[in-house]
Design a protein around this motif. Structure first.
Motif, PDB file in Angstrom:
ATOM      1  N   GLN A  49       0.824  -1.204   0.000  1.00 35.40           N
ATOM      2  CA  GLN A  49       0.000   0.000   0.000  1.00 35.40           C
ATOM      3  C   GLN A  49       0.863   1.262   0.000  1.00 35.40           C
ATOM      4  O   GLN A  49       2.051   1.225   0.309  1.00 35.40           O
ATOM      5  N   SER A  50       0.246   2.372  -0.324  1.00 34.43           N
ATOM      6  CA  SER A  50       0.976   3.639  -0.391  1.00 34.43           C
ATOM      7  C   SER A  50       1.397   4.087   1.004  1.00 34.43           C
ATOM      8  O   SER A  50       0.813   3.676   2.010  1.00 34.43           O
ATOM      9  N   ARG A  51       2.394   4.946   1.039  1.00 33.81           N
ATOM     10  CA  ARG A  51       2.876   5.469   2.319  1.00 33.81           C
ATOM     11  C   ARG A  51       1.774   6.222   3.056  1.00 33.81           C
ATOM     12  O   ARG A  51       1.663   6.141   4.268  1.00 33.81           O
ATOM     13  N   ALA A  52       0.969   6.971   2.314  1.00 31.40           N
ATOM     14  CA  ALA A  52      -0.119   7.740   2.931  1.00 31.40           C
ATOM     15  C   ALA A  52      -1.120   6.807   3.606  1.00 31.40           C
ATOM     16  O   ALA A  52      -1.586   7.080   4.713  1.00 31.40           O
ATOM     17  N   ARG A  53      -1.444   5.689   2.968  1.00 33.86           N
ATOM     18  CA  ARG A  53      -2.388   4.726   3.537  1.00 33.86           C
ATOM     19  C   ARG A  53      -1.811   4.073   4.791  1.00 33.86           C
ATOM     20  O   ARG A  53      -2.506   3.913   5.791  1.00 33.86           O
ATOM     21  N   VAL A  54      -0.536   3.698   4.737  1.00 39.42           N
ATOM     22  CA  VAL A  54       0.121   3.081   5.894  1.00 39.42           C
ATOM     23  C   VAL A  54       0.166   4.079   7.057  1.00 39.42           C
ATOM     24  O   VAL A  54      -0.106   3.717   8.202  1.00 39.42           O
ATOM     25  N   LEU A  55       0.470   5.339   6.757  1.00 42.15           N
ATOM     26  CA  LEU A  55       0.480   6.365   7.791  1.00 42.15           C
ATOM     27  C   LEU A  55      -0.912   6.556   8.386  1.00 42.15           C
ATOM     28  O   LEU A  55      -1.068   6.647   9.604  1.00 42.15           O
TER      29      LEU A  55
END
Length: 156
Positions: free
Chosen positions: A38-44
């Motif tokens: 998943q994207s970094r934004a989603r993980v964050l």
């Protein structure tokens, strides 16, 4: 204060290898593995929701202490509470040796499973709450002195 912060850090590190906390960390690692593509934004976003669940649990406990003017271990001054805890421990012990099995009602079990398996921030938040609840059993040796120190500080 620095001494207590250092002791708290090492206490937290010690808690992470306790037998009742280690499985919770393993479940969280599996969650990280599921987020790998998943994207970094989603993980964050999911990480912040998880942390919010952890903080919500502790803020709820703090609110109980502040609103009701409770002190640490106030409940153990009540004979009825001590008796109830003895009965609960006896029932859990008998359950653990196989005398009987406690099962949650089907609808409650289904709702809890659905809430915990939810994808997205809501599910991550609930995982944070449950992780804190499940890991709380190992905190007594280290959290007791930390809470005692925190409660003994002057109010500002």
């Amino acid at each position: 204060m620095l001494r207590y912060l250092i002791l708290g850090f090492f206490g937290g590190m010690l808690l992470n290898v306790m037998p009742c906390v280690l499985p919770v960390i393993t479940l969280k690692i599996y969650g990280f593995i599921n987020q790998a593509g998943q994207s970094r934004a989603r993980v964050l976003e999911l990480g912040l929701a998880y942390c919010a669940g952890v903080f919500a649990w502790f803020l709820g406990l703090a609110a109980l202490i502040v609103v009701f003017g409770l002190n640490w271990s106030f409940q153990f001054q009540n004979k009825g509470f001590v008796f109830a805890m003895m009965v609960i421990c006896l029932v859990f012990g008998l359950n653990l040796i196989g005398l009987f099995e406690l099962v949650l009602p089907g609808s409650l079990n289904t709702r809890l499973a659905n809430a915990a398996s939810k994808e997205g921030p809501g599910g991550a938040f609930i995982h944070g709450l449950f992780t804190t609840l499940m890991g709380s059993s190992c905190t007594a040796p280290l959290l007791g002195p930390a809470l005692g120190f925190a409660l003994a500080q002057p109010r500002r």
